[in-house]
Write an enzyme that holds these catalytic residues in place. Structure first.
Site, PDB file in Angstrom:
ATOM      1  N   TYR A  54      20.696  -9.546  24.204  1.00 18.50           N
ATOM      2  CA  TYR A  54      21.430 -10.755  24.597  1.00 18.50           C
ATOM      3  C   TYR A  54      22.726 -10.331  25.262  1.00 18.50           C
ATOM      4  O   TYR A  54      23.429  -9.455  24.755  1.00 18.50           O
ATOM      5  CB  TYR A  54      21.740 -11.638  23.381  1.00 18.50           C
ATOM      6  CG  TYR A  54      20.820 -12.828  23.311  1.00 18.50           C
ATOM      7  CD1 TYR A  54      20.737 -13.721  24.378  1.00 18.50           C
ATOM      8  CD2 TYR A  54      20.035 -13.067  22.185  1.00 18.50           C
ATOM      9  CE1 TYR A  54      19.883 -14.811  24.331  1.00 18.50           C
ATOM     10  CE2 TYR A  54      19.183 -14.153  22.131  1.00 18.50           C
ATOM     11  CZ  TYR A  54      19.107 -15.022  23.225  1.00 18.50           C
ATOM     12  OH  TYR A  54      18.253 -16.100  23.173  1.00 18.50           O
ATOM     13  N   GLU A  56      25.033 -12.832  27.196  1.00 20.23           N
ATOM     14  CA  GLU A  56      25.698 -13.960  27.863  1.00 20.23           C
ATOM     15  C   GLU A  56      27.057 -13.528  28.401  1.00 20.23           C
ATOM     16  O   GLU A  56      27.813 -12.839  27.714  1.00 20.23           O
ATOM     17  CB  GLU A  56      25.925 -15.127  26.891  1.00 20.23           C
ATOM     18  CG  GLU A  56      24.696 -15.937  26.619  1.00 20.23           C
ATOM     19  CD  GLU A  56      24.055 -15.574  25.309  1.00 20.23           C
ATOM     20  OE1 GLU A  56      24.126 -14.377  24.933  1.00 20.23           O
ATOM     21  OE2 GLU A  56      23.490 -16.463  24.670  1.00 20.23           O
ATOM     22  N   ASP A 199      18.521 -21.115  51.927  1.00 20.19           N
ATOM     23  CA  ASP A 199      17.566 -20.656  50.914  1.00 20.19           C
ATOM     24  C   ASP A 199      16.563 -19.772  51.648  1.00 20.19           C
ATOM     25  O   ASP A 199      15.678 -20.275  52.355  1.00 20.19           O
ATOM     26  CB  ASP A 199      16.885 -21.873  50.278  1.00 20.19           C
ATOM     27  CG  ASP A 199      15.857 -21.462  49.221  1.00 20.19           C
ATOM     28  OD1 ASP A 199      15.476 -20.277  49.177  1.00 20.19           O
ATOM     29  OD2 ASP A 199      15.426 -22.339  48.447  1.00 20.19           O
ATOM     30  N   THR A 225      14.790 -16.061  46.020  1.00 17.33           N
ATOM     31  CA  THR A 225      14.023 -15.507  44.913  1.00 17.33           C
ATOM     32  C   THR A 225      13.841 -14.022  45.220  1.00 17.33           C
ATOM     33  O   THR A 225      14.105 -13.562  46.333  1.00 17.33           O
ATOM     34  CB  THR A 225      12.643 -16.189  44.770  1.00 17.33           C
ATOM     35  OG1 THR A 225      12.024 -16.222  46.057  1.00 17.33           O
ATOM     36  CG2 THR A 225      12.773 -17.588  44.224  1.00 17.33           C
ATOM     37  N   LYS A 228       9.180 -12.604  46.466  1.00 13.65           N
ATOM     38  CA  LYS A 228       8.317 -12.934  47.603  1.00 13.65           C
ATOM     39  C   LYS A 228       8.313 -11.733  48.562  1.00 13.65           C
ATOM     40  O   LYS A 228       7.841 -10.675  48.187  1.00 13.65           O
ATOM     41  CB  LYS A 228       8.791 -14.247  48.243  1.00 13.65           C
ATOM     42  CG  LYS A 228       8.686 -15.442  47.275  1.00 13.65           C
ATOM     43  CD  LYS A 228       8.948 -16.753  47.954  1.00 13.65           C
ATOM     44  CE  LYS A 228       8.736 -17.936  47.034  1.00 13.65           C
ATOM     45  NZ  LYS A 228       9.894 -18.332  46.253  1.00 13.65           N
ATOM     46  N   ARG A 234       9.951 -11.624  39.262  1.00 21.78           N
ATOM     47  CA  ARG A 234      10.252 -13.059  39.407  1.00 21.78           C
ATOM     48  C   ARG A 234      11.675 -13.286  38.950  1.00 21.78           C
ATOM     49  O   ARG A 234      11.992 -13.136  37.772  1.00 21.78           O
ATOM     50  CB  ARG A 234       9.320 -13.894  38.532  1.00 21.78           C
ATOM     51  CG  ARG A 234       7.878 -13.753  38.869  1.00 21.78           C
ATOM     52  CD  ARG A 234       7.077 -14.857  38.234  1.00 21.78           C
ATOM     53  NE  ARG A 234       7.109 -16.020  39.080  1.00 21.78           N
ATOM     54  CZ  ARG A 234       6.269 -16.222  40.106  1.00 21.78           C
ATOM     55  NH1 ARG A 234       5.343 -15.324  40.394  1.00 21.78           N
ATOM     56  NH2 ARG A 234       6.356 -17.299  40.835  1.00 21.78           N
TER      57      ARG A 234
HETATM   58  N1  DSN Z   1       6.198 -21.970  45.091  1.00 25.52           N
HETATM   59  C1  DSN Z   1       6.905 -21.408  46.215  1.00 25.52           C
HETATM   60  C2  DSN Z   1       6.040 -21.328  47.418  1.00 25.52           C
HETATM   61  O1  DSN Z   1       4.847 -21.167  47.261  1.00 25.52           O
HETATM   62  O2  DSN Z   1       6.527 -21.392  48.543  1.00 25.52           O
HETATM   63  C3  DSN Z   1       8.169 -22.086  46.489  1.00 25.52           C
HETATM   64  O3  DSN Z   1       8.879 -22.256  45.306  1.00 25.52           O
END
Ligand code: DSN
Length: 448
Positions: A54, A56, A199, A225, A228, A234
């Site tokens: 932990y 925080e 984003d 994120t 990707k 993640r």
């Molecule tokens: N779920 C993602 C996508 O497939 O683009 C976006 O959050």
């Protein structure tokens, strides 16, 4: 030690489901553009003792003791992100993209403030103010779209911004195949005094590699994120640019406070370490070559699909993604396409298309991307082969039409699924998919 040996010993049910999922990933062609195959190093960090802690707070300012190593891990992740993205400030604690975006709203806006984003049905994200998301309920959300040709309607963005004077504008998408016009958005945001947030979840790996323009000189805040095109675990990050800091020097502390304690509790330290590893990997020449190949593969997939007679939104792509408009086969055909291609071992998702003639639940398009197949080592010639398989599958089901009534639709789709099991063309393509994927081993270090 064998991969998953302890899981196998202690929980046979979960073990066999995980094994099936590994087999599925190995034997399918993964074209969902938001998915990727992360490295074993990233996975080792995720499955490590760091999950026990932990912490925080932030490095040097934690609520619990014993954080001397966690502090160093988080500082490394932050400094790597700062240097790769060329930003002034980074928070690496957001659990994922949706909380990261909510944390941006909470830093800048109060309930009821006007915000603007690209609508979900035009390729935007839920958290950019879509009505069913908390972001569309808490704020007065104005949504812009794309023109019938598939390009962002900048005239509409300008008019809506001038009329509604939003506090925050989002630029960024989940189903947009062309370069994002950051400079044009900055001119609009500046002219109405709005904060501008990019984003870049889908394209952050491409941005690092220089194969997509960076928003950093144009926007105040960047979110992404990390799983990707960046190919990490993640998770997500919030970054502030020089422009953002000069607009509001308090932005870093506002973001820090809205991440913790505003939205979240303890950071996921195992993910922070995995993000740091992914960022180190992304700083290599090999990663730059990977990102270039992702785009080259997407362009090859696009042109091969068009050669097969498949209509594409904007007639091509600038990034990792391709959006096919199947309305001419029949409105809502994306539903059948996704199911049939899944059966053939080609995984992608149904998607709305500009001027959608059906509905978001039964859309007319399919969205495809190349980050995962490129991680496997596939190149342009495989994209051509995949495009042929896709066209063959679509042709084998082209007579299907979505019934008008909802009740009939569900029954029809159920029947369609059953018929897929008897479709010889699809069985043949599934065989070819197996042969193709077996030439590109995936996670061969994972013995079971
Ligand atoms: N779920 C993602 C996508 O497939 O683009 C976006 O959050």
């Amino acid at each position: 030690m064998d991969w998953l040996s302890e899981v196998k010993e202690q929980d046979g049910e979960i073990f066999s489901l995980m094994k099936n999922e590994l087999d599925r990933q190995r034997s399918s062609i993964e074209l969902i553009p938001s998915e990727n195959f992360t490295s074993s190093a990233v996975m080792q960090a995720m499955g490590s003792v760091l999950t026990n802690k932990y912490s925080e707070g932030y490095p040097g300012k934690r609520y619990y003791g014993g954080n001397e190593f966690i502090d160093e891990i988080e500082k490394l992740a932050i400094s790597r992100a700062k240097s790769l993205f060329k930003v002034e400030y980074v928070n690496v604690q957001p659990y994922s993209g949706s909380p990261a975006n909510m944390e941006v709203y909470l830093s800048l806006c109060s309930a009821g403030d006007v915000v603007m984003g690209q609508s979900l049905t035009s390729g935007g994200h839920l958290t950019h103010g879509w009505s069913s998301s908390a972001t569309g309920k808490l704020f007065k959300s104005i949504q812009y779209g794309v023109k019938i040709d598939g390009y962002i309607n900048l005239e509409e963005v300008r008019e809506l911004a001038e009329k509604n004077k939003p506090k925050l504008i989002w630029v960024g998408s989940t189903a947009y195949v062309r370069k994002l016009p950051f400079k044009e958005f900055a001119e609009i945001a500046d002219s109405v005094g709005a904060y501008l947030a990019a984003d870049i979840s889908h394209i952050s790996g491409l941005v690092i590699a220089g194969v997509h323009d960076s928003p950093v000189n144009y926007v105040d805040i960047v979110t992404t994120t990390t799983h990707k095109t960046l190919r990490g675990p993640r998770g997500a990050m919030i970054m502030i640019t020089k422009k953002g800091i000069s607009k509001d020097p308090e932005l870093p502390s506002k973001i820090d406070k809205s991440v913790f304690p505003g939205m979240q509790g303890g950071p996921h330290d195992h993910i922070t370490a995995a993000i740091a590893i992914a960022l180190k990997q992304a700083s290599t020449p090999e990663f730059v070559s990977y990102a270039k190949q992702v785009v080259a593969n997407a362009k090859a997939l696009a042109s091969s699909l068009m050669e097969q007679g498949i209509k594409l939104v904007t007639k091509g792509t600038d990034n990792h993604m391709v959006l096919a408009d199947l309305s001419d086969i029949s409105p809502g055909f994306g539903v059948f396409a996704q199911e049939a291609l899944d059966k053939a071992g080609i995984t992608l998702n149904k998607n709305t298309v500009p001027g959608e003639r059906s509905s978001p639940f039964y859309p007319s398009g399919i969205r495809m991307g190349t980050p995962a197949v490129t991680s496997r080592g596939m190149k342009e010639s495989e994209m051509k082969e995949i495009a042929i398989y896709i066209a063959q599958v679509l042709s084998s089901i082209k007579e299907n039409k979505l019934p008008e009534s909802k009740e009939e639709r569900l029954a029809h789709i159920k029947q369609f699924r059953e018929h897929l099991n008897e479709n010889d063309e699809i069985k043949k393509i599934r065989q070819s998919v197996n042969e193709l994927t077996s030439k590109f081993p995936l996670y061969s270090n994972m013995e079971l």
